[in-house]
Design a protein around this motif. Structure first.
Motif, PDB file in Angstrom:
ATOM      1  N   ALA A 238      22.622 -31.391  24.334  1.00  0.00           N
ATOM      2  CA  ALA A 238      22.050 -30.891  23.082  1.00  0.00           C
ATOM      3  C   ALA A 238      22.914 -29.777  22.485  1.00  0.00           C
ATOM      4  N   LEU A 239      23.415 -28.887  23.345  1.00  0.00           N
ATOM      5  CA  LEU A 239      24.282 -27.814  22.847  1.00  0.00           C
ATOM      6  C   LEU A 239      25.612 -28.370  22.370  1.00  0.00           C
ATOM      7  N   ALA A 240      26.111 -29.392  23.048  1.00  0.00           N
ATOM      8  CA  ALA A 240      27.384 -30.000  22.642  1.00  0.00           C
ATOM      9  C   ALA A 240      27.262 -30.649  21.268  1.00  0.00           C
ATOM     10  N   LYS A 241      26.101 -31.271  20.977  1.00  0.00           N
ATOM     11  CA  LYS A 241      25.894 -31.866  19.660  1.00  0.00           C
ATOM     12  C   LYS A 241      25.877 -30.809  18.564  1.00  0.00           C
ATOM     13  N   ALA A 242      25.480 -29.578  18.931  1.00  0.00           N
ATOM     14  CA  ALA A 242      25.482 -28.469  17.979  1.00  0.00           C
ATOM     15  C   ALA A 242      26.823 -27.751  17.969  1.00  0.00           C
ATOM     16  N   ASP A 243      27.846 -28.371  18.579  1.00  0.00           N
ATOM     17  CA  ASP A 243      29.203 -27.823  18.636  1.00  0.00           C
ATOM     18  C   ASP A 243      29.241 -26.498  19.398  1.00  0.00           C
ATOM     19  N   ILE A 244      28.458 -26.443  20.478  1.00  0.00           N
ATOM     20  CA  ILE A 244      28.435 -25.270  21.351  1.00  0.00           C
ATOM     21  C   ILE A 244      28.936 -25.695  22.722  1.00  0.00           C
ATOM     22  N   ALA A 245      30.106 -25.209  23.115  1.00  0.00           N
ATOM     23  CA  ALA A 245      30.685 -25.546  24.415  1.00  0.00           C
ATOM     24  C   ALA A 245      30.060 -24.665  25.484  1.00  0.00           C
ATOM     25  N   ALA A 246      29.217 -25.249  26.329  1.00  0.00           N
ATOM     26  CA  ALA A 246      28.486 -24.475  27.322  1.00  0.00           C
ATOM     27  C   ALA A 246      28.764 -25.002  28.722  1.00  0.00           C
ATOM     28  N   ARG A 247      28.618 -24.122  29.690  1.00  0.00           N
ATOM     29  CA  ARG A 247      28.677 -24.484  31.112  1.00  0.00           C
ATOM     30  C   ARG A 247      27.372 -24.037  31.750  1.00  0.00           C
ATOM     31  N   LEU A 248      26.876 -24.799  32.713  1.00  0.00           N
ATOM     32  CA  LEU A 248      25.584 -24.503  33.316  1.00  0.00           C
ATOM     33  C   LEU A 248      25.684 -24.453  34.825  1.00  0.00           C
ATOM     34  N   GLY A 249      24.906 -23.538  35.408  1.00  0.00           N
ATOM     35  CA  GLY A 249      24.825 -23.421  36.857  1.00  0.00           C
ATOM     36  C   GLY A 249      23.390 -23.231  37.290  1.00  0.00           C
ATOM     37  N   ILE A 250      23.006 -23.838  38.409  1.00  0.00           N
ATOM     38  CA  ILE A 250      21.657 -23.699  38.950  1.00  0.00           C
ATOM     39  C   ILE A 250      21.771 -23.300  40.413  1.00  0.00           C
ATOM     40  N   ALA A 251      21.018 -22.255  40.810  1.00  0.00           N
ATOM     41  CA  ALA A 251      21.053 -21.789  42.201  1.00  0.00           C
ATOM     42  C   ALA A 251      19.745 -21.068  42.497  1.00  0.00           C
ATOM     43  N   ASP A 252      19.666 -20.493  43.729  1.00  0.00           N
ATOM     44  CA  ASP A 252      18.450 -19.814  44.165  1.00  0.00           C
ATOM     45  C   ASP A 252      18.330 -18.403  43.609  1.00  0.00           C
ATOM     46  N   SER A 253      19.393 -17.864  43.008  1.00  0.00           N
ATOM     47  CA  SER A 253      19.367 -16.500  42.488  1.00  0.00           C
ATOM     48  C   SER A 253      20.134 -16.455  41.173  1.00  0.00           C
ATOM     49  N   VAL A 254      19.949 -15.368  40.439  1.00  0.00           N
ATOM     50  CA  VAL A 254      20.637 -15.216  39.151  1.00  0.00           C
ATOM     51  C   VAL A 254      22.136 -15.127  39.363  1.00  0.00           C
ATOM     52  N   PHE A 255      22.544 -14.299  40.314  1.00  0.00           N
ATOM     53  CA  PHE A 255      23.972 -14.123  40.569  1.00  0.00           C
ATOM     54  C   PHE A 255      24.593 -15.419  41.073  1.00  0.00           C
ATOM     55  N   GLY A 256      23.875 -16.130  41.928  1.00  0.00           N
ATOM     56  CA  GLY A 256      24.396 -17.400  42.442  1.00  0.00           C
ATOM     57  C   GLY A 256      24.553 -18.424  41.340  1.00  0.00           C
ATOM     58  N   ALA A 257      23.564 -18.509  40.426  1.00  0.00           N
ATOM     59  CA  ALA A 257      23.661 -19.456  39.316  1.00  0.00           C
ATOM     60  C   ALA A 257      24.795 -19.080  38.370  1.00  0.00           C
ATOM     61  N   GLU A 258      25.002 -17.776  38.175  1.00  0.00           N
ATOM     62  CA  GLU A 258      26.109 -17.342  37.323  1.00  0.00           C
ATOM     63  C   GLU A 258      27.450 -17.721  37.944  1.00  0.00           C
ATOM     64  N   ARG A 259      27.600 -17.499  39.248  1.00  0.00           N
ATOM     65  CA  ARG A 259      28.864 -17.862  39.919  1.00  0.00           C
ATOM     66  C   ARG A 259      29.066 -19.378  39.890  1.00  0.00           C
ATOM     67  N   ALA A 260      27.991 -20.134  40.004  1.00  0.00           N
ATOM     68  CA  ALA A 260      28.115 -21.594  39.938  1.00  0.00           C
ATOM     69  C   ALA A 260      28.589 -22.018  38.553  1.00  0.00           C
ATOM     70  N   ALA A 261      28.044 -21.407  37.507  1.00  0.00           N
ATOM     71  CA  ALA A 261      28.465 -21.748  36.149  1.00  0.00           C
ATOM     72  C   ALA A 261      29.921 -21.366  35.905  1.00  0.00           C
ATOM     73  N   LEU A 262      30.351 -20.231  36.461  1.00  0.00           N
ATOM     74  CA  LEU A 262      31.727 -19.776  36.261  1.00  0.00           C
ATOM     75  C   LEU A 262      32.744 -20.671  36.963  1.00  0.00           C
ATOM     76  N   GLN A 263      32.305 -21.453  37.947  1.00  0.00           N
ATOM     77  CA  GLN A 263      33.223 -22.324  38.677  1.00  0.00           C
ATOM     78  C   GLN A 263      33.290 -23.735  38.110  1.00  0.00           C
TER      79      GLN A 263
END
Length: 514
Positions: free
Chosen positions: A129-154
């Motif tokens: 949905a974000l890509a259709k709006a011309d928004i390049a996004a990366r997503l991460g899911i984990a057990d914690s906020v920091f873990g999900a952020e590190r997953a998205a950054l990788q």
């Protein structure tokens, strides 16, 4: 085992500060760009990184590595404003968005996973949905906020979604270097203690970490241990309290426009009151039939009422032409927008009735309304070397200009300042012991010690003590505005202290120390 309730989905927009700056400056995508904060690189574009530019690099070094690099000051407000529409698009897909920083936001993963049929499908749906709006996004899911952020950054362009399995986020973070914590104070200490990875740090006893490093250490330990949880208020879009008055056909009479604006002003003030707010600064934009836009900001010493708003519209339309002046072209639209709001509790009336300050305010407001903008002024203390320069008159209700009192003013009077400053310096005559006139020579010394002082036509008084001269020279390059004078402090025989000034061989009393 970690509960699914703690799962977090993070949406990351790579190089968001660069994207926001490019949009604001309308720069081409191929232009290498670096944002500077406190003299070092805060963020840089991918082509700049290819040339060796990196975060934390000094400006000169970054320009040396990439000669075609465009350097722009980092503005966090640009980031925040540009990110709002992105968050609004995201909220159309999932509720409960929390902004971690512009370009990075988090959502509890349990709700989207149930709605879309699993975490992977939820992440893919949001990404598409974000890509259709011309928004390049990366997503991460984990057990914690920091873990999900590190997953998205990788993640990368080919794999924009990264999901860390339930209960394995701590193991996922363990190999990461301790610098991942991005804490310039804590990380060097941990390295000296031999802790080089997040796993090493997470293995320490939490109580011992708190005793040694305090609250900051506990927060970092929670991140390394994958136990930091999503907290804080959910994102709430800013309410637009502005109001517009549109005129069809366009109007050219000030009284008609002011009457037409009254309903819009009452609507704006009422909606602010419903939210427990008052408007203390107002922006008025007038659009004429010819397409000309005139914008002005107005301040209020207390807060605007609907009548105050109408008065400001009228004064803005009259401009500097006086009460009989009007717009140069018929007006099509008047936009009212609160530039600054405050909690209404800070502006409540006194418990025992109207205070003296409020009565003065109402009297000035009445005079201002009758005589027009600029007819009533209030004094403000400004900067300068001469006392007359420090007296600044500001139109009542306008915001006081930024003070320059803290700037260095070589030659200015040190505290305490004289209590009485004469509007016009009082002519005076200073004589020596034998009645000879006194001047200051090229070496900056008096031709004779001051002994007698006469102000205007008053009898001469004996000078009991004096100090000076202190030279004051300013704007020597400007033939019309340049001034060169010498100051003295003198006490007469009656114990009165005077601030005297010698300019162009003429004496005058500038002020009196009461």
């Amino acid at each position: 085992m970690t509960s699914t309730d703690a799962r977090v989905l993070v949406v990351w927009l790579p190089d968001w500060p660069i994207i926001a700056a490019r949009r604001r400056l309308e720069l081409p995508a191929e232009q290498p760009l670096a944002l500077i904060h406190k003299g070092v690189v805060f963020a840089c574009s991918s082509d700049a990184r290819t040339s060796g530019v990196q975060r934390g690099l000094a400006v000169r070094e970054a320009q040396l590595r990439c000669p075609q690099l465009l350097v722009v000051a980092y503005d966090p407000q640009v980031d925040a404003r540009a990110f709002e529409p992105i968050v609004a698009s995201l909220e159309d897909l999932v509720p409960g968005v929390r902004i971690l920083r512009p370009g990075l936001c988090a959502i509890r993963a349990r709700g989207p996973a149930r709605f879309y049929g699993g975490e992977e499908r939820a992440a893919s749906t949001i990404h598409e949905a974000l890509a259709k709006a011309d928004i390049a996004a990366r997503l991460g899911i984990a057990d914690s906020v920091f873990g999900a952020e590190r997953a998205a950054l990788q993640t990368n362009d080919s794999t924009p979604v990264s999901i860390v399995a339930l209960g394995t986020t701590r193991q996922f973070l363990a190999p990461a270097p301790i610098s991942t914590l991005d804490d310039s104070t804590l990380v060097p200490v941990l390295r000296r203690l031999g802790l080089h990875s997040l796993g090493d740090f997470a293995a320490l006893d939490r109580v011992a970490v708190g005793a040694r490093f305090g609250e900051a250490g506990l927060r970092a330990h929670d991140r390394a241990s994958a136990v930091d949880r999503l907290s804080g208020a959910e994102h709430t879009p800013e309410i637009d309290f502005g109001a517009d008055a549109v005129f069809e056909p366009a109007l050219d009479r000030v009284d008609q426009i002011a009457f037409g604006v009254r309903t819009a002003s009452e609507s704006m003030i009422d909606r602010l009151a419903e939210s427990g707010l008052v408007c203390t600064a107002l922006r008025i934009t007038v659009t004429s039939e010819s397409g000309e836009r005139r914008e002005r900001s107005w301040s209020h010493p207390h807060h605007f009422s609907a009548a105050d708003v109408v008065d400001r519209v009228r004064w803005q339309l009259q401009g500097s032409g006086g009460v009989n002046a009007g717009p140069t072209s018929p007006v099509e639209r008047v936009e009212l927008s609160p530039a600054r709001v405050d909690t209404s509790a800070h502006h409540e009336s006194g418990l025992w009735g109207t205070s003296l300050d409020e009565r003065v305010h109402h009297a000035l407001a009445r005079l201002h309304s009758m005589l027009g903008h600029g007819a009533v002024s209030t004094p403000s203390l400004g900067g300068g070397r001469f006392l007359s320069e420090r007296q600044v008159l500001v139109a009542w209700g306008d915001e006081t200009p930024p003070s320059k009192r803290t700037l260095p003013w070589p030659g200015s009077i040190p505290p305490p300042a004289p209590a009485t400053v004469f509007t016009q310096p009082r002519p005076a005559d200073v004589r020596g012991p034998g009645g000879e006139p006194i001047d200051v020579d090229a070496r900056g010394t008096t031709t004779a010690p001051p002994a007698w002082l006469a102000l205007g036509r008053s009898p001469a008084m004996k000078i009991s003590s004096w100090a000076g001269p202190w030279p004051v020279t300013q704007r020597w390059w400007d033939a019309e505005a340049r001034r060169s004078a010498h100051r003295f402090q003198m006490i007469d025989s009656e114990g009165m202290a005077w601030l005297m000034i010698l300019e162009d061989h003429e004496w005058a009393a500038e002020a009196r120390y009461d």
